[in-house]
Enzyme design. Structure first.
Site, mmCIF file in Angstrom:
data_model
loop_
_atom_site.group_PDB
_atom_site.id
_atom_site.type_symbol
_atom_site.label_atom_id
_atom_site.label_comp_id
_atom_site.label_asym_id
_atom_site.label_seq_id
_atom_site.Cartn_x
_atom_site.Cartn_y
_atom_site.Cartn_z
ATOM 1 N N HIS A 146 9.692 10.155 -11.471
ATOM 2 C CA HIS A 146 9.509 11.760 -11.312
ATOM 3 C C HIS A 146 10.466 11.953 -10.373
ATOM 4 O O HIS A 146 10.979 11.481 -9.334
ATOM 5 C CB HIS A 146 8.122 11.806 -10.634
ATOM 6 C CG HIS A 146 6.986 11.454 -11.267
ATOM 7 N ND1 HIS A 146 6.816 12.121 -12.439
ATOM 8 C CD2 HIS A 146 6.182 10.387 -11.139
ATOM 9 C CE1 HIS A 146 5.694 11.536 -13.020
ATOM 10 N NE2 HIS A 146 5.261 10.445 -12.032
ATOM 11 N N LEU A 176 0.791 -1.096 -0.129
ATOM 12 C CA LEU A 176 0.103 0.175 0.043
ATOM 13 C C LEU A 176 1.040 1.357 0.153
ATOM 14 O O LEU A 176 1.838 1.275 0.587
ATOM 15 C CB LEU A 176 -0.834 -0.090 1.354
ATOM 16 C CG LEU A 176 -1.607 -1.148 1.521
ATOM 17 C CD1 LEU A 176 -2.384 -1.237 2.933
ATOM 18 C CD2 LEU A 176 -2.931 -1.415 0.626
ATOM 19 N N CYS A 232 8.956 3.785 4.466
ATOM 20 C CA CYS A 232 9.280 2.429 3.870
ATOM 21 C C CYS A 232 10.536 2.680 3.216
ATOM 22 O O CYS A 232 11.723 1.747 3.772
ATOM 23 C CB CYS A 232 8.117 2.064 3.255
ATOM 24 S SG CYS A 232 6.515 2.234 3.865
ATOM 25 N N LYS A 252 13.799 3.010 5.270
ATOM 26 C CA LYS A 252 13.983 1.738 6.328
ATOM 27 C C LYS A 252 14.160 0.595 5.732
ATOM 28 O O LYS A 252 14.981 -0.168 6.021
ATOM 29 C CB LYS A 252 12.805 1.654 7.166
ATOM 30 C CG LYS A 252 12.528 0.482 8.009
ATOM 31 C CD LYS A 252 11.563 0.862 9.078
ATOM 32 C CE LYS A 252 10.032 0.509 8.399
ATOM 33 N NZ LYS A 252 9.733 -0.892 8.164
HETATM 34 C C1 UGA Z 1 5.769 2.522 -0.691
HETATM 35 C C2 UGA Z 1 5.526 1.559 -1.841
HETATM 36 O O1 UGA Z 1 5.264 2.407 -2.824
HETATM 37 C C3 UGA Z 1 4.351 0.707 -1.570
HETATM 38 O O2 UGA Z 1 4.037 -0.157 -2.115
HETATM 39 C C4 UGA Z 1 4.713 0.030 0.047
HETATM 40 O O3 UGA Z 1 3.764 -0.857 0.310
HETATM 41 C C5 UGA Z 1 5.145 0.957 1.198
HETATM 42 O O4 UGA Z 1 6.060 1.929 0.587
HETATM 43 C C6 UGA Z 1 5.303 0.273 2.118
HETATM 44 O O5 UGA Z 1 6.556 -0.457 2.247
HETATM 45 O O6 UGA Z 1 4.647 0.271 2.972
HETATM 46 P P1 UGA Z 1 4.875 5.097 0.384
HETATM 47 O O7 UGA Z 1 6.199 4.953 1.067
HETATM 48 O O8 UGA Z 1 3.345 5.341 0.874
HETATM 49 O O9 UGA Z 1 4.723 3.690 -0.543
HETATM 50 O O10 UGA Z 1 4.935 6.163 -0.723
HETATM 51 P P2 UGA Z 1 5.727 6.235 -2.404
HETATM 52 O O11 UGA Z 1 4.361 6.698 -3.175
HETATM 53 O O12 UGA Z 1 5.739 4.874 -2.890
HETATM 54 O O13 UGA Z 1 6.585 7.610 -2.178
HETATM 55 C C7 UGA Z 1 7.716 7.190 -1.513
HETATM 56 C C8 UGA Z 1 8.763 8.358 -1.752
HETATM 57 O O14 UGA Z 1 9.195 8.202 -3.216
HETATM 58 C C9 UGA Z 1 8.133 9.696 -1.532
HETATM 59 O O15 UGA Z 1 8.797 10.598 -0.923
HETATM 60 C C10 UGA Z 1 7.947 10.207 -2.826
HETATM 61 O O16 UGA Z 1 7.692 11.566 -2.969
HETATM 62 C C11 UGA Z 1 9.234 9.558 -3.548
HETATM 63 N N1 UGA Z 1 8.957 9.438 -5.194
HETATM 64 C C12 UGA Z 1 8.004 8.458 -5.582
HETATM 65 C C13 UGA Z 1 9.733 10.029 -6.045
HETATM 66 O O17 UGA Z 1 10.432 10.996 -5.636
HETATM 67 N N2 UGA Z 1 9.645 10.083 -7.359
HETATM 68 C C14 UGA Z 1 8.548 9.163 -7.927
HETATM 69 O O18 UGA Z 1 8.687 8.884 -9.022
HETATM 70 C C15 UGA Z 1 7.834 8.373 -6.792
#
Ligand code: UGA
Length: 436
Positions: free
Chosen positions: A255, A154, A264, A267
């Site tokens: 992005h 998620l 997540c 860690k």
């Molecule tokens: C992430 C995973 O996407 C989930 O599939 C997973 O279940 C979750 O960790 C977990 O282990 O519980 P999350 O941390 O909620 O989810 O958020 P993301 O949407 O994945 O974004 C994580 C970070 O990456 C954010 O800081 C976001 O800004 C950054 N990000 C994401 C980018 O800099 N560029 C991108 O293209 C995508």
């Protein structure tokens, strides 16, 4: 089915509520009495879009309960999910702290009656489920149970739709009986043709780390390419489109930004490195992604300093967005928590706004930041504005107004929300990440 969820943190609460929405009868247990009594009053401890409505609906329809006691909830459950926290250990060595998981296993053991499956939902190192099984057997040698691993994928801010329409469900099992129970739990998704990947327990545990590590690598990759684009005057957004349309690469998670954050990726990448080290192997590509991510935050500090004319001293900086991503109030490992202290230390004055995260931000950021009610107040009289987190309300700013109220029209877009040519036409000195 009767399901018990141990832990009402992010994962436990979303998963428990969604299971109830499937039609199961779910009891969510947490040790923190205050949290449970607030949940009983319908107060949700985290901000996750749609969760409050879904909790209220399922409580109202009698399928979702909250309690602090294991007495009734464990004996009657066919499946007990463990979704307690696994923070990075306090030793600071990257290992996941499993104290809460093992404590839960010990407690559950005493209440088991008929055949039950104990499912690890928390992100745990390979071998944890077997350790849980060992603990339960030691505590209660007569217990009739199986352990399983069912990692979650998620995303915060989109957790409910991710749960209801997942790309796949991964279940790690070691008996046909436990597989049947888990297939029954996820039957509503199965009926909607969601693929279920059934595998060994260890494979499921490792799959979770590999998925998050791969996504972290993808983000660090595009952040490095963004730096290359800046050096040679190329445009990373067009480049990301150009590579992302290749189905083998895919256009998601390309992005560039101020570095990944959250509870997540930071860690889990470290935990994976430790797990791999223990087995005498290495994941150099993941190590590099972690280093690149730290460097990316430092690059952003330099970018901001350059846009301020080489020094932060006496400059007022407006910051739009503080959380690690939009649609959450979560500040854990947010890039803002590294970048803003560095600016403050060098003499900047900071006026910040975030739609949902300001209370949390105060716990993670040093004193001396002025928190304001909206983005415009932040920009009023500022020497530069930093778009730190791409909340929707910052995507359609009244740019003419912003230009008028700022002292200097300097726009630092760390999420590439705005079009550089348009911004320049409007009279801003603009920079994004990986494009001029
Ligand atoms: C992430 C995973 O996407 C989930 O599939 C997973 O279940 C979750 O960790 C977990 O282990 O519980 P999350 O941390 O909620 O989810 O958020 P993301 O949407 O994945 O974004 C994580 C970070 O990456 C954010 O800081 C976001 O800004 C950054 N990000 C994401 C980018 O800099 N560029 C991108 O293209 C995508």
């Amino acid at each position: 089915m009767k399901i018990t969820m141990i832990g009402t943190g992010y994962v436990g609460l979303v998963t428990g509520t969604c299971f109830a929405e499937f039609g199961h009868h779910v009891t969510c247990i947490d040790k923190i009495e205050d949290k449970i009594s607030r949940l009983k009053e319908g107060k949700i401890p985290i901000y996750e879009p749609g969760l409050d409505t879904l909790v209220a609906k399922n409580v109202g329809e009698g399928r979702l309960k909250f309690t602090t006691s294991l007495d009734d909830a464990i004996p009657e459950a066919e499946a007990v999910f463990i979704a307690v926290g696994t923070p990075s250990s306090r030793r600071g060595d990257g290992y996941a702290d499993l104290t809460y998981i093992y404590a839960a296993a010990k407690e559950i053991a005493h209440y088991l009656q008929d055949y039950t499956i104990i499912v690890d939902k928390s992100t745990v190192p390979v071998g944890t489920a077997r350790q849980v099984a060992r603990i339960i057997s030691e505590e209660n040698p007569k217990a009739d149970f199986d352990v399983a691993s069912n990692p979650e994928f998620l995303r915060e801010g989109a957790a409910i739709s991710d749960f209801m329409r997942p790309d796949r469900v991964v279940i790690g099992v070691e008996s046909e009986r436990s597989e049947q129970v888990l297939r029954e739990v996820y039957k509503p998704l199965f009926l909607r043709d969601t693929p279920i990947v059934s595998t060994s327990i260890e494979t499921a545990e490792l799959t979770k780390y590999a998925a998050n590590a791969f996504l972290a690598v993808k983000i660090s990759f595009i952040n490095e390419i963004a730096a290359v684009c800046e050096a040679i005057g190329a445009d990373v957004s067009a480049l990301a489109k150009g590579i992302g349309m290749d189905g083998r690469i895919g256009n998601k998670f390309l992005h560039p930004g101020p570095g990944y954050g959250g509870s997540c990726f930071p860690k889990d990448t470290l935990a994976l490195m430790r797990i791999v080290q223990e087995h005498g192997e290495s994941v150099r590509i993941v190590e590099a992604a972690v280093e690149v991510n730290a460097a990316q935050k430092a690059r952003m500090v330099k970018k901001i300093r350059d846009m301020l004319g080489g020094s932060e001293v006496g400059k007022t900086v407006a910051v739009l967005g503080l959380t690690f991503k939009p649609e959450t109030d979560d500040m854990r490992e947010a890039p803002a928590a590294t970048i803003l202290p560095a600016l403050l230390e060098k003499g900047a004055r900071i006026k910040a706004h975030d739609p949902k995260g300001m209370e949390e931000a105060k716990k993670y950021l040093p004193d001396g930041i002025e928190y304001v009610e909206n983005g415009y107040q932040a920009c009023d009289g500022a020497d530069a504005v930093i778009l730190m987190t791409e909340w929707n309300q910052y995507r359609a700013l009244d740019l003419e107004k912003i230009k008028k109220i700022m002292k200097e029209p300097v726009f630092i877009d760390l999420r590439n929300v705005y079009d550089p040519a348009t911004m320049k036409k409007l009279g801003f000195r603009y920079t994004g990440v990986g494009r001029k």
